[in-house]
Enzyme design. Structure first.
Site, PDB file in Angstrom:
ATOM      1  N   ASP A  42     -62.568 -29.855 -33.907  1.00 37.58           N
ATOM      2  CA  ASP A  42     -62.983 -28.912 -32.875  1.00 37.58           C
ATOM      3  C   ASP A  42     -61.898 -27.897 -32.542  1.00 37.58           C
ATOM      4  OD1 ASP A  42     -65.508 -30.204 -32.504  1.00 37.58           O
ATOM      5  OD2 ASP A  42     -64.482 -31.764 -31.357  1.00 37.58           O
ATOM      6  N   ASP A  45     -44.319  -9.495 -31.685  1.00 37.93           N
ATOM      7  CA  ASP A  45     -45.689  -9.661 -32.171  1.00 37.93           C
ATOM      8  C   ASP A  45     -45.905  -8.888 -33.482  1.00 37.93           C
ATOM      9  OD1 ASP A  45     -48.462  -9.631 -32.492  1.00 37.93           O
ATOM     10  OD2 ASP A  45     -48.860  -8.509 -30.648  1.00 37.93           O
ATOM     11  N   ALA A  84     -64.508 -14.200 -24.035  1.00 37.17           N
ATOM     12  CA  ALA A  84     -64.685 -14.452 -22.603  1.00 37.17           C
ATOM     13  C   ALA A  84     -63.453 -14.076 -21.791  1.00 37.17           C
ATOM     14  CB  ALA A  84     -65.023 -15.929 -22.384  1.00 37.17           C
ATOM     15  N   HIS A 134     -61.544 -11.383 -22.528  1.00 33.58           N
ATOM     16  CA  HIS A 134     -61.247  -9.962 -22.710  1.00 33.58           C
ATOM     17  C   HIS A 134     -61.755  -9.208 -21.479  1.00 33.58           C
ATOM     18  CE1 HIS A 134     -60.314  -6.225 -24.403  1.00 33.58           C
ATOM     19  NE2 HIS A 134     -60.577  -6.478 -25.678  1.00 33.58           N
ATOM     20  N   HIS A 151     -53.317  -5.428 -30.079  1.00 38.90           N
ATOM     21  CA  HIS A 151     -51.972  -5.520 -30.634  1.00 38.90           C
ATOM     22  C   HIS A 151     -51.523  -4.166 -31.170  1.00 38.90           C
ATOM     23  CE1 HIS A 151     -52.193  -9.983 -30.604  1.00 38.90           C
ATOM     24  NE2 HIS A 151     -53.476  -9.750 -30.839  1.00 38.90           N
ATOM     25  N   HIS A 209     -45.816 -14.395 -34.363  1.00 38.86           N
ATOM     26  CA  HIS A 209     -47.248 -14.160 -34.122  1.00 38.86           C
ATOM     27  C   HIS A 209     -47.889 -13.404 -35.287  1.00 38.86           C
ATOM     28  CE1 HIS A 209     -51.052 -13.328 -32.314  1.00 38.86           C
ATOM     29  NE2 HIS A 209     -50.692 -13.701 -31.100  1.00 38.86           N
TER      30      HIS A 209
END
Length: 554
Positions: free
Chosen positions: A49, A194, A231, A233, A367, A389
């Site tokens: 999951d 990043d 959800a 964002h 990003h 990342h």
């Protein structure tokens, strides 16, 4: 302050992959952790999951662990918290929205009154042990994101968080150029930055540009609109609501995480919802179709998400109708491409008009692209550079870009999860590794599923299973009944009945040989049967089904 101690940075997740971001900063007897994320399983992890970073190192060093600092509220940065805090109840720090979203998630797993959840104000510094943390606001696809300048006795480490330099952000809060420059002017030992969009030229489009495209699509839609997004964002959700309101549509929300996050963001003032805009999803049929917009989870094609259920006509309250307009306002996370594709196909088959990133500009990344990554390096001007990342190719491209901006090549460190990056006053290097990997969440089990189980599941999915049942005399090993062969997921090929009959004889021969050699140990009997059948079936079919001998003794 000069110190003889070394500073260690140990990434536990997020390097060579997208997701499960977690980084250890260690000095002497003190550790702080930046982020605690998860990632969603790819196809080769059947039955799993969630995938968490392996935080065994933190368990082993729990006496040193002082705090977890969150850069923002996305799942790939906070999703591991319910599992980590269950094992290690340490103070948690984040901005107001980030802590609010974390509380909403943690409340499902743990008693909140037993946790230490601390809101930080980015205008003020925070001291934890030998570390002084300075916060810089950054634009991302969620409000209240921050980067960190971690002042240590060895030097300053800057962790960029997830960022882009959006000049017209939805909430009006821009990335704090001046503070990054100020930190850079004072001297930065290392920048961890990043790398997600290090392959993309130029600048990432502003988030506001999506609102313009969404408005065009909704304005021309003649029936219902179904919009799917992450959800978390919040900026995108804000724009969808404004577009719906501007086009005279009411908004119904479906998906538990979407409902929860909208409620939290609204209560904290990060989401402005026009009065009377929201209607219960049960009431959508009370309004004309051209006055309804359904806001849904499922932008990643998750099989049990609201959008996937709508697409497969399995949603309890929303049935897909011909002429519906569906907007998937997200890009597939690596590994989810097939699931998203399947959902889009199902929507088209149901008669919907579907808009998604590859055919319409309904999504922009949170990003920064290459020019923004260069700008970050030039503002901070670090002595050492560590790309984080991103998948390995992203790290390489980011490293090359850093070299182009003037960072010395021998001061660019490309690390992987588990690498120990050690800094002293005069040098930095990768000096070793700790055990690192992933913890799999399977239903209620956390870490119960290991590589062996995953390999078994993969084999079952590819080649099926053969069960051999036989009864033997417990004292002599004499075959009494059987063997019988049960096949699942293996038959269906030509001559399968004949092959299974031959397999039965092979199993019988193996057991008779054991009988002649007076072998009575059940484990040895199983091993002989398994080895004999495995060789035979591979020679006949080029398949390796899972073989499970069941030997009963009387």
């Amino acid at each position: 302050m000069i110190s003889n101690e070394s500073l260690k940075i140990i990434p536990l997740g997020g390097l060579g992959e997208i997701g499960k971001n977690m980084t250890v900063i260690e000095y002497g007897n003190d550790i702080i952790v930046i982020d605690a994320g998860l990632k969603f399983p790819e196809e080769q992890l059947p039955g799993v999951d969630l995938v968490l970073p392996d935080y065994s190192y933190l368990r082993e060093n729990r006496d040193k662990l002082r705090a977890i600092i969150l850069t923002h509220g996305h799942e790939d940065h906070v999703g591991c918290l319910p599992f980590l805090l269950r094992d290690l109840n340490v103070p948690l720090y984040g901005t107001r929205l980030t802590i609010g979203l974390a509380k909403g998630k943690l409340a499902e797993y743990l008693p909140l009154d037993e946790l230490e959840l601390n809101e930080i104000d980015p205008r003020f510094d925070l001291e934890i042990g030998p570390f002084k943390l300075e916060f810089m606001r950054v634009c991302h696809s969620i409000p209240d994101g921050v980067a960190l300048a971690i002042h240590t006795p060895v030097g300053v480490i800057v962790h960029s968080g997830d960022f882009k330099f959006d000049q017209t952000p939805v909430d009006g809060v821009t990335t704090d150029f001046s503070k990054f420059a100020s930190v850079g002017d004072r001297g930065v030992l290392a920048l961890l930055s990043d790398s997600t969009n290090s392959e993309d030229e130029g600048f990432t489009r502003t988030e506001r540009s999506v609102g313009t495209v969404l408005n065009q699509i909704v304005a021309q839609a003649r029936r219902r609109v179904i919009a799917a997004s992450f959800a978390s964002h919040i900026h995108r959700i804000q724009q969808i609501m404004e577009v719906a309101h501007g086009n005279g549509r009411r908004v119904a929300i479906t998906g538990l995480s979407m409902i929860r996050n909208i409620s939290i963001a609204s209560e904290l003032g990060y989401l402005r919802i026009p009065e009377k805009l929201l209607v219960p999803v049960e009431k959508i049929d009370d309004y004309p179709e051209d006055q309804i917009l359904i806001l849904s989870t499922g932008s990643q094609g998750e099989p049990l998400s609201a959008l996937a259920r709508i697409a497969s006509h399995d949603h309890k309250k929303v049935n897909l109708r011909r002429g519906d307009t569906v907007i998937i306002s997200a890009t597939p996370v690596p590994g989810n491409e097939k699931s998203v594709s399947k959902t889009i196909d199902q929507l088209f088959r149901g008669g919907a008009e579907v808009y998604y990133e590859s055919i319409a500009e309904v999504h922009v990344s949170g990003h920064g692209a290459r020019e923004e990554l260069k700008l970050m390096i030039n503002l901070v001007r670090p002595k050492y550079f560590i790309p984080i990342h991103g998948e390995y190719r992203h790290l390489i491209h980011h490293a090359m870009l850093a070299a182009d901006t003037g960072v010395e090549k021998d001061k660019i460190l490309i690390a992987g999860n588990g690498d120990i990056i050690e800094f002293s006053q005069d040098k930095a290097a990768i000096v070793g590794r700790i055990d690192s990997g992933a913890i799999f969440v399977d239903g209620l089990g956390v870490g119960d599923v290991g590589d062996v189980v995953i390999r078994d599941r993969q084999r079952l999915s590819q080649h099926g299973m053969i069960i051999v049942v036989a009864t033997v005399d417990g004292s002599t090993g004499k075959l009494l009944t059987g063997p019988d062969i049960i096949s699942r997921g293996f038959v269906g090929i030509p001559d399968s009945a004949q092959i299974l009959e031959e397999a039965k004889r092979k199993a019988e021969e193996a057991l008779l040989i054991c009988e002649r050699e007076a072998i009575t140990d059940r484990m040895l009997l199983k091993s002989h049967v398994k080895d004999s059948l495995s060789r035979f079936l591979f020679a006949k079919t080029m398949k390796r089904p899972m073989i499970i001998p069941v030997i009963m003794e009387v």
